[in-house]
Write a protein that holds these residues in place. Structure first.
Motif, PDB file in Angstrom:
ATOM      1  N   THR A  90      -2.911  -4.832  -2.789  1.00  0.00           N
ATOM      2  CA  THR A  90      -2.118  -4.645  -1.348  1.00  0.00           C
ATOM      3  C   THR A  90      -2.272  -5.716  -0.502  1.00  0.00           C
ATOM      4  O   THR A  90      -2.822  -6.854  -0.863  1.00  0.00           O
ATOM      5  CB  THR A  90      -2.962  -3.417  -0.553  1.00  0.00           C
ATOM      6  OG1 THR A  90      -4.191  -4.011  -0.034  1.00  0.00           O
ATOM      7  CG2 THR A  90      -3.096  -2.266  -1.462  1.00  0.00           C
ATOM      8  N   CYS A 113       0.003 -10.192  -9.874  1.00  0.00           N
ATOM      9  CA  CYS A 113      -0.381 -10.200  -8.429  1.00  0.00           C
ATOM     10  C   CYS A 113      -1.251 -11.233  -8.103  1.00  0.00           C
ATOM     11  O   CYS A 113      -1.564 -11.408  -6.834  1.00  0.00           O
ATOM     12  CB  CYS A 113      -1.058  -8.778  -8.060  1.00  0.00           C
ATOM     13  SG  CYS A 113       0.126  -7.299  -8.196  1.00  0.00           S
ATOM     14  N   HIS A 142       7.225  -7.835  -6.485  1.00  0.00           N
ATOM     15  CA  HIS A 142       6.587  -7.095  -5.012  1.00  0.00           C
ATOM     16  C   HIS A 142       7.108  -5.668  -4.727  1.00  0.00           C
ATOM     17  O   HIS A 142       6.255  -4.860  -4.075  1.00  0.00           O
ATOM     18  CB  HIS A 142       6.412  -8.226  -4.271  1.00  0.00           C
ATOM     19  CG  HIS A 142       7.707  -8.535  -3.530  1.00  0.00           C
ATOM     20  ND1 HIS A 142       8.491  -9.359  -4.093  1.00  0.00           N
ATOM     21  CD2 HIS A 142       8.378  -7.913  -2.489  1.00  0.00           C
ATOM     22  CE1 HIS A 142       9.607  -9.533  -3.424  1.00  0.00           C
ATOM     23  NE2 HIS A 142       9.625  -8.608  -2.211  1.00  0.00           N
ATOM     24  N   VAL A 188       2.744  -6.958  -0.298  1.00  0.00           N
ATOM     25  CA  VAL A 188       1.784  -7.476  -1.231  1.00  0.00           C
ATOM     26  C   VAL A 188       2.099  -9.076  -1.308  1.00  0.00           C
ATOM     27  O   VAL A 188       1.580  -9.826  -1.682  1.00  0.00           O
ATOM     28  CB  VAL A 188       1.584  -6.815  -2.404  1.00  0.00           C
ATOM     29  CG1 VAL A 188       2.719  -7.094  -3.566  1.00  0.00           C
ATOM     30  CG2 VAL A 188       0.190  -7.630  -3.181  1.00  0.00           C
TER      31      VAL A 188
END
Length: 204
Positions: A90, A113, A142, A188
């Motif tokens: 997150t 990520c 994302h 994110v």
């Protein structure tokens, strides 16, 4: 810090070790949160290390939006990759379970990520077209990761959260507001490390 209902376990000879649930972890649970025991290493420091240690640091770290290498102090550094990850990052320095995780199930996140330094190939997974993880995956995926997090957030205040007290104070009000549907989720994408922008600035 990893959720307390997890342990380190052996996956296989090819992968090595991973992190497994020891109890049921419901959707919406914080499974990992950045805390003050995690190490933040400057790029210059990492580059100054001898090759052996530098290799290990690059293997077990991810990079934040400022380009710092984050070395988890606990078993968080052993979480493995999946394109069908059950844990998603997150904008608030924690990862959340985006579906129920059952005892004995391996916790996996999406390395796309993590602002990796280099791309790597990964075996195909059912229902997923991706076969490569790249440093710029955040730019491309994302929205999908945000969707998964947004679907999990309504459960956030309805499940046990043993790691909630470790959320950075600058995020806690926002996180609660998102969970209650009073504010929109931050993408994110804000965690993306733009190494090309940094390179251009250093050349000017």
């Amino acid at each position: 810090m990893m959720h307390p209902h997890t342990c380190l376990g052996f996956v296989n000879e090819e992968i090595g070790y991973g992190v497994f649930a020891t109890q049921f972890i419901p959707k919406g649970t914080i499974v990992w949160v950045l805390d003050d025991l995690d190490y933040k290493l400057d790029e210059a420091y990492v580059k100054s290390l001898d090759p052996l240690r530098q290799k290990q640091v690059r293997k077990y770290t991810f990079r934040d939006s400022e380009g710092k290498y984050i070395l988890c102090w606990d078993i968080g550094r052993f979480v493995n990759h999946s394109f069908n990850a059950n844990c998603i990052a997150t904008a608030y320095d924690f990862e959340i379970a985006v579906r129920d995780i059952h005892p004995g199930e391996e916790l996996r996140d999406d390395y796309g990520c993590l602002n990796l330094d280099k791309s790597f190939d990964f075996p195909p997974e059912e229902g997923v077209l991706r076969t490569k993880v790249t440093p710029d995956d955040l730019l491309h995926y994302h929205q999908e990761w945000d969707r998964l997090v947004l679907e999990a957030m309504p459960y956030f205040n309805k499940v046990e959260q043993p790691l909630k007290h470790l959320i950075d104070k600058k995020y806690i009000d926002k996180v609660n507001a998102v969970a209650e549907g009073r504010e929109s989720l931050d993408s994110v994408l804000v965690t993306y490390y733009d190494r090309y922008k940094k390179l251009n600035l250093s050349l000017n």
